[in-house]
Design an enzyme around this catalytic site. Sequence first.
Site, mmCIF file in Angstrom:
data_model
loop_
_atom_site.group_PDB
_atom_site.id
_atom_site.type_symbol
_atom_site.label_atom_id
_atom_site.label_comp_id
_atom_site.label_asym_id
_atom_site.label_seq_id
_atom_site.Cartn_x
_atom_site.Cartn_y
_atom_site.Cartn_z
ATOM 1 N N TRP A 260 -31.387 25.764 47.834
ATOM 2 C CA TRP A 260 -32.426 23.896 47.231
ATOM 3 C C TRP A 260 -33.667 23.827 49.151
ATOM 4 O O TRP A 260 -34.461 23.984 49.357
ATOM 5 C CB TRP A 260 -31.917 23.023 47.465
ATOM 6 C CG TRP A 260 -31.669 22.541 45.461
ATOM 7 C CD1 TRP A 260 -30.831 23.058 44.765
ATOM 8 C CD2 TRP A 260 -33.284 22.599 44.448
ATOM 9 N NE1 TRP A 260 -30.992 22.784 43.338
ATOM 10 C CE2 TRP A 260 -32.503 22.687 42.936
ATOM 11 C CE3 TRP A 260 -34.398 23.148 44.776
ATOM 12 C CZ2 TRP A 260 -33.100 22.156 42.624
ATOM 13 C CZ3 TRP A 260 -35.327 22.608 43.624
ATOM 14 C CH2 TRP A 260 -34.645 22.550 42.981
ATOM 15 N N TRP A 288 -51.736 4.185 40.570
ATOM 16 C CA TRP A 288 -50.647 3.940 41.030
ATOM 17 C C TRP A 288 -50.719 2.379 40.704
ATOM 18 O O TRP A 288 -51.614 2.429 40.723
ATOM 19 C CB TRP A 288 -50.149 3.961 42.193
ATOM 20 C CG TRP A 288 -50.030 6.321 42.400
ATOM 21 C CD1 TRP A 288 -50.938 7.282 42.864
ATOM 22 C CD2 TRP A 288 -48.606 6.582 41.371
ATOM 23 N NE1 TRP A 288 -49.618 7.786 43.112
ATOM 24 C CE2 TRP A 288 -48.967 8.109 41.814
ATOM 25 C CE3 TRP A 288 -47.738 6.273 40.822
ATOM 26 C CZ2 TRP A 288 -47.828 8.873 41.349
ATOM 27 C CZ3 TRP A 288 -46.486 7.595 40.752
ATOM 28 C CH2 TRP A 288 -46.185 8.092 41.188
ATOM 29 N N ASN A 323 -26.391 11.278 48.381
ATOM 30 C CA ASN A 323 -28.119 12.519 47.576
ATOM 31 C C ASN A 323 -28.655 11.820 46.331
ATOM 32 O O ASN A 323 -29.594 11.580 45.503
ATOM 33 C CB ASN A 323 -27.508 13.285 47.385
ATOM 34 C CG ASN A 323 -29.080 14.312 46.405
ATOM 35 O OD1 ASN A 323 -29.924 14.446 47.906
ATOM 36 N ND2 ASN A 323 -28.686 15.681 45.909
ATOM 37 N N TRP A 364 -38.913 13.921 47.235
ATOM 38 C CA TRP A 364 -39.639 12.767 46.164
ATOM 39 C C TRP A 364 -40.426 13.259 44.934
ATOM 40 O O TRP A 364 -40.777 13.304 44.497
ATOM 41 C CB TRP A 364 -40.949 11.928 47.330
ATOM 42 C CG TRP A 364 -40.081 10.962 48.026
ATOM 43 C CD1 TRP A 364 -39.271 11.599 48.541
ATOM 44 C CD2 TRP A 364 -39.828 9.344 47.406
ATOM 45 N NE1 TRP A 364 -38.636 9.666 49.268
ATOM 46 C CE2 TRP A 364 -38.585 8.549 48.329
ATOM 47 C CE3 TRP A 364 -40.003 9.072 46.294
ATOM 48 C CZ2 TRP A 364 -38.472 7.835 47.895
ATOM 49 C CZ3 TRP A 364 -39.953 8.308 46.670
ATOM 50 C CH2 TRP A 364 -39.039 6.918 46.659
#
Length: 445
Positions: A260, A288, A323, A364
């Site tokens: 990853w 947003w 994580n 993110w």
Amino acid sequence: MKMICWIRSDFRFDDNAMFARAAELLVPGDEVEFVFWLNPGYIGEYEARQCYFFQALEHFYKKSEANGMPIRVISGEEDEFLEGISGADLLLFNAEYVEPFKSRDDAIIRKTSVKTERLLDRHLLHPHAVKKKDGSYYKVFTPYRKAFLQMEIGSVRWTDIDKLKEHYRSTDGADVERYFKQASEQAYEAGEETALKRLDEFVKRHLEKYDEARDFPAIDGTSRLSHHLRTGEIGIRTVYERIRQVDGKGRDVFLTELIWREFYHMILVQYPESKNQAVQREYRDIDWEEDETAFEAWCEGKTGFPIVDAAMRQLNETGWMHNRLRMITASFLAKDLLIDWRKGERYFQRKLIDYEAASNIGGWQWAASVGTDAVPYFRVFNPTTQSKRFDASGDFIRKFVPELAELDNKRIHEPSLADRERCGYPEQIVDHAMARDRAIARFKE
């Protein structure tokens, strides 16, 4: 020949492509020197990330000095650096492929008359190495992982330190001690030896059950190597080779995590704009919410959701976050609060000692459902459910939200209004059910 090794974020001797290459090239009569370019304009405020970086640098700086190879520090802008290396015949450095560092390196190569050689070191493969049969790049992780595992990975390259010592010649450089002093307010365990010890402990004590334990923040079940990889205190090939020597599901899951890291690095190289824009174009114009009060509550760990607050306080107090909690807090900001993921990404950039742009941006965008191979937009983590599942005993919450320590294992995940008032703990700043529906509707638009 006079050779310079340009040190950046590679604070180790072994498994360091630059140092290994230097030792291979040296012949009688040659000289080698280590140089670190300190550009004051790049440093910024001394938060956790900068503090750890300079503590790691200080450790390597003193180790090099103790080995009779003092690092020359060049302080200033690009012109000062170019002048400082101008007398060399060869400049070696480990490559950076993401922006703005690649452009910086390209400019140095273009402007200097010194011959340069940049080497693959920070990652297992070059970001252009894994492609589809048609020559395009993967956007989905699973086929990328399958193709990655078919590639040949370079082995660990050991450095002939004695040879470097024999040819080492150095001149006086800028004073760097004041930067070390500024970075010493919070002490971290840094250094190549610390990183190698941590790897050894992880393999012997935690790797076998990594697939089971890695999601539980109250357990020491992760490698905690990310900040050492970030500053190059340990080589990625060292980690990869050591992990591959072990059999089992824990090994396979951890290797997938390393892949990853490679995947997100490749994505950032292909999409350098992803620091500021969603990879998925259809989600670049999401409306947003502009709620600074809610954002500050999230930053400070005062949202009224115990697992979210414990995670944010862990980040603020230690410079690191588990994580699983990174996913929970990111989902909460982007989905429950519907606040732009870029604000959260930049906050993590300031606070994480293991900040890697590629992994942080990728993570993110995954949580916010705007990136490549991201979680579907209709999947919204329920923070209370996540809390009950991954911190059932409430031990992690008690550690970082001590005002709730007296609550039992059930109430600590959902304190009543009376509990909150008695403990001095805030009410929830948002209703999760409402927030989930709002987020799904907003993404559908």
